[in-house]
Design a protein around this motif. Structure first.
Motif, mmCIF file in Angstrom:
data_model
loop_
_atom_site.group_PDB
_atom_site.id
_atom_site.type_symbol
_atom_site.label_atom_id
_atom_site.label_comp_id
_atom_site.label_asym_id
_atom_site.label_seq_id
_atom_site.Cartn_x
_atom_site.Cartn_y
_atom_site.Cartn_z
ATOM 1 N N SER A 1 -25.020 68.301 123.208
ATOM 2 C CA SER A 1 -24.377 69.645 123.203
ATOM 3 C C SER A 1 -23.131 69.461 122.261
ATOM 4 O O SER A 1 -22.534 70.713 122.076
ATOM 5 N N THR A 2 -22.655 68.194 121.832
ATOM 6 C CA THR A 2 -21.449 68.406 121.145
ATOM 7 C C THR A 2 -21.440 67.284 119.792
ATOM 8 O O THR A 2 -22.361 66.468 119.667
ATOM 9 N N ASP A 3 -20.890 67.559 118.927
ATOM 10 C CA ASP A 3 -20.974 66.670 117.673
ATOM 11 C C ASP A 3 -20.959 65.212 118.017
ATOM 12 O O ASP A 3 -21.348 64.284 117.517
ATOM 13 N N GLU A 4 -19.721 64.979 118.720
ATOM 14 C CA GLU A 4 -19.338 63.668 119.216
ATOM 15 C C GLU A 4 -20.608 62.928 119.757
ATOM 16 O O GLU A 4 -20.679 61.794 119.730
ATOM 17 N N GLU A 5 -21.367 63.829 120.578
ATOM 18 C CA GLU A 5 -22.596 63.119 121.462
ATOM 19 C C GLU A 5 -23.772 62.424 120.225
ATOM 20 O O GLU A 5 -24.344 61.630 120.579
ATOM 21 N N ARG A 6 -23.487 63.097 118.959
ATOM 22 C CA ARG A 6 -24.585 62.799 118.089
ATOM 23 C C ARG A 6 -23.896 61.882 117.233
ATOM 24 O O ARG A 6 -24.780 61.269 116.541
ATOM 25 N N THR A 7 -22.759 61.142 117.326
ATOM 26 C CA THR A 7 -21.957 60.221 116.378
ATOM 27 C C THR A 7 -22.660 58.763 116.823
ATOM 28 O O THR A 7 -23.240 58.702 117.918
ATOM 29 N N SER B 1 -24.157 63.788 110.223
ATOM 30 C CA SER B 1 -22.757 63.471 109.227
ATOM 31 C C SER B 1 -22.266 62.410 110.105
ATOM 32 O O SER B 1 -22.313 62.391 111.281
ATOM 33 N N LYS B 2 -20.907 61.876 109.696
ATOM 34 C CA LYS B 2 -20.425 60.894 110.416
ATOM 35 C C LYS B 2 -19.519 61.399 111.653
ATOM 36 O O LYS B 2 -19.407 60.818 112.496
ATOM 37 N N THR B 3 -19.651 62.820 111.390
ATOM 38 C CA THR B 3 -18.778 63.527 112.629
ATOM 39 C C THR B 3 -19.681 64.315 113.421
ATOM 40 O O THR B 3 -19.453 64.986 114.431
ATOM 41 N N GLY B 4 -21.008 63.908 113.337
ATOM 42 C CA GLY B 4 -22.207 64.505 114.323
ATOM 43 C C GLY B 4 -22.494 65.951 113.807
ATOM 44 O O GLY B 4 -23.263 66.506 114.708
ATOM 45 N N ASN B 5 -22.196 66.599 112.747
ATOM 46 C CA ASN B 5 -22.713 67.762 112.241
ATOM 47 C C ASN B 5 -24.144 67.600 111.728
ATOM 48 O O ASN B 5 -24.531 66.986 110.962
ATOM 49 N N VAL B 6 -25.103 68.591 112.198
ATOM 50 C CA VAL B 6 -26.427 68.474 111.987
ATOM 51 C C VAL B 6 -26.828 69.333 111.063
ATOM 52 O O VAL B 6 -27.942 69.566 110.765
ATOM 53 N N SER B 7 -25.818 70.040 110.288
ATOM 54 C CA SER B 7 -26.252 71.141 109.205
ATOM 55 C C SER B 7 -25.841 70.558 107.890
ATOM 56 O O SER B 7 -25.602 71.348 107.087
ATOM 57 N N TYR B 8 -26.045 69.214 107.950
ATOM 58 C CA TYR B 8 -25.497 68.650 106.741
ATOM 59 C C TYR B 8 -26.663 68.246 105.762
ATOM 60 O O TYR B 8 -27.526 67.354 106.129
ATOM 61 N N ILE B 9 -26.831 68.849 104.767
ATOM 62 C CA ILE B 9 -27.996 68.599 103.728
ATOM 63 C C ILE B 9 -27.468 68.120 102.584
ATOM 64 O O ILE B 9 -26.436 68.508 101.903
ATOM 65 N N THR B 10 -28.072 67.071 101.999
ATOM 66 C CA THR B 10 -27.660 66.428 100.811
ATOM 67 C C THR B 10 -28.756 66.070 99.891
ATOM 68 O O THR B 10 -30.039 65.990 100.161
ATOM 69 N N SER B 11 -28.480 65.875 98.690
ATOM 70 C CA SER B 11 -29.542 65.203 97.666
ATOM 71 C C SER B 11 -29.434 63.990 97.538
ATOM 72 O O SER B 11 -29.891 63.188 96.416
ATOM 73 N N TYR C 1 -26.937 59.497 109.471
ATOM 74 C CA TYR C 1 -28.223 58.948 109.515
ATOM 75 C C TYR C 1 -29.201 60.142 109.438
ATOM 76 O O TYR C 1 -28.875 61.217 109.774
ATOM 77 N N TRP C 2 -30.291 59.697 108.823
ATOM 78 C CA TRP C 2 -31.413 60.734 108.635
ATOM 79 C C TRP C 2 -32.010 61.413 110.099
ATOM 80 O O TRP C 2 -32.007 60.667 110.908
ATOM 81 N N TYR C 3 -32.435 62.696 109.819
ATOM 82 C CA TYR C 3 -33.298 62.980 110.938
ATOM 83 C C TYR C 3 -34.515 63.937 110.408
ATOM 84 O O TYR C 3 -34.709 63.889 108.954
ATOM 85 N N ASP C 4 -35.498 64.122 110.880
ATOM 86 C CA ASP C 4 -36.712 64.560 110.459
ATOM 87 C C ASP C 4 -36.808 65.915 109.609
ATOM 88 O O ASP C 4 -36.176 66.969 110.296
ATOM 89 N N HIS C 5 -37.154 65.619 108.246
ATOM 90 C CA HIS C 5 -37.090 67.074 107.674
ATOM 91 C C HIS C 5 -37.921 68.000 108.145
ATOM 92 O O HIS C 5 -37.787 69.270 107.767
ATOM 93 N N LYS C 6 -39.028 67.667 108.778
ATOM 94 C CA LYS C 6 -40.147 68.808 109.320
ATOM 95 C C LYS C 6 -39.561 69.804 110.079
ATOM 96 O O LYS C 6 -40.063 70.866 110.518
ATOM 97 N N SER C 7 -38.217 69.566 110.736
ATOM 98 C CA SER C 7 -37.574 70.197 111.659
ATOM 99 C C SER C 7 -36.625 71.337 110.947
ATOM 100 O O SER C 7 -36.018 72.139 111.676
ATOM 101 N N ILE C 8 -36.630 71.209 109.805
ATOM 102 C CA ILE C 8 -35.993 72.340 108.924
ATOM 103 C C ILE C 8 -36.729 73.117 108.136
ATOM 104 O O ILE C 8 -37.501 72.573 107.341
#
Length: 288
Positions: A210-216, A257-267, A237-244
């Motif tokens: 439920s929170t960014d902190e829980e995902r770190t 991201s390091k802070t638990g943000n799941v909307s972080y897209i990178t090349s 850390y990576w997560y599955d691209h098929k879910s985006i």
């Protein structure tokens, strides 16, 4: 000071004299006598089952006589106490350090199996072994945090990021690596029949945490060594691209991201690698 066995005081005094006359000899004598007394105290603490106090003393004694062997015995006895109390996760941690000491390996497997019995959301369970240290003493038990309970099964994510690898999204590289390389490396043949290992998906990251902190998460020493990093901070850390569904092009890939943000897209995957945090699906019944 010596007559009253105030060894700490005596050591301080002789040390402050900085080699004056026979102060160095006196200093060494005080240190030796203090070690002897401390060693005796540690043995008495072990006999009285006062393991925490004995551990503190033995760590200070370092390589004095058989202090390190006694320290193993202290940890072994502490682990047995944890098993008797049903504190199986704590027992696994203690037994993991002992490796081949007495029957620690067998007791560790027993404790790990116990953590898998009726876990609750948020519990830490142990299943499988994977290199997590500096590769000098073998694999360590994998810790998983349960986030979803099903009938006869559960989903969990590794407490730590366990590896450091390239994403190569177009070939679904990481999920293939998790299935074909990580799984047989981390689990026995029988254990493999009860698990499915993949990357986390976006809906899980958002709905089950439920929170960014829980995902770190932080990384193991092994993973950080592969990344040539000594950072103690949380890691990406990576997560599955098929879910985006909104990746703008084939050069992008999803990261937590390091802070638990799941909307972080990178090349970034085109340039290098990042951390891998596997997701575990465990079934009591063997999977087909």
């Amino acid at each position: 000071a010596m007559d009253n066995e105030k060894y700490d005081e005596a050591i301080s005094i002789w040390s402050s004299l900085d080699g004056f006359k026979d102060s160095k000899i006196r200093y060494n004598e005080a240190c030796e006598k203090k070690q002897k007394v401390d060693y005796q105290n540690a043995c008495e603490k072990i006999a009285a089952k006062e393991y925490e106090e004995a551990e503190v003393i033995l760590k200070q004694l370092e390589d004095y006589q058989d202090s390190q062997e006694l320290l193993k015995e202290v940890h072994y006895q502490e682990a047995l106490e944890k098993l008797e109390k049903g504190e199986y996760s704590d027992a696994v941690v203690l037994l993991a350090e002992l490796k081949d000491y007495k029957d620690a390996a067998e007791q560790s497997i027993f404790a790990q199996q116990k953590t898998l019995e009726n876990p609750q959301v948020g519990d830490i369970v142990y299943y499988g072994f994977y290199e997590q240290g500096d590769e000098s003493n073998g694999k360590e038990p994998i810790a998983w945090r349960v986030y979803d309970i099903q009938d006869g099964a559960f989903n969990a994510v590794s407490v730590y990021c366990l590896d450091y690898r390239a994403y190569l999204e177009g070939n679904d590289y990481l999920n293939q690596w998790l299935e074909k390389v990580f799984t047989p490396e981390a689990f026995t043949t029988d254990e493999c029949s009860h698990v499915r290992i993949q990357l986390m998906q976006l809906y899980e990251l958002k709905e089950k945490f439920s929170t960014d902190e829980e995902r770190t998460a932080s990384a193991t020493i092994y993973a950080k060594n592969k990344a040539h990093s000594s950072s103690v901070e949380e890691c990406e850390y990576w997560y599955d691209h098929k879910s985006i569904s909104n990746l703008e092009n084939d050069y992008e890939a999803p990261l937590v991201s390091k802070t638990g943000n799941v909307s972080y897209i990178t090349s970034k995957y085109m340039l290098g690698s990042d951390y891998v945090r596997p997701r575990l699906y465990y079934s009591v019944e063997a999977l087909k």
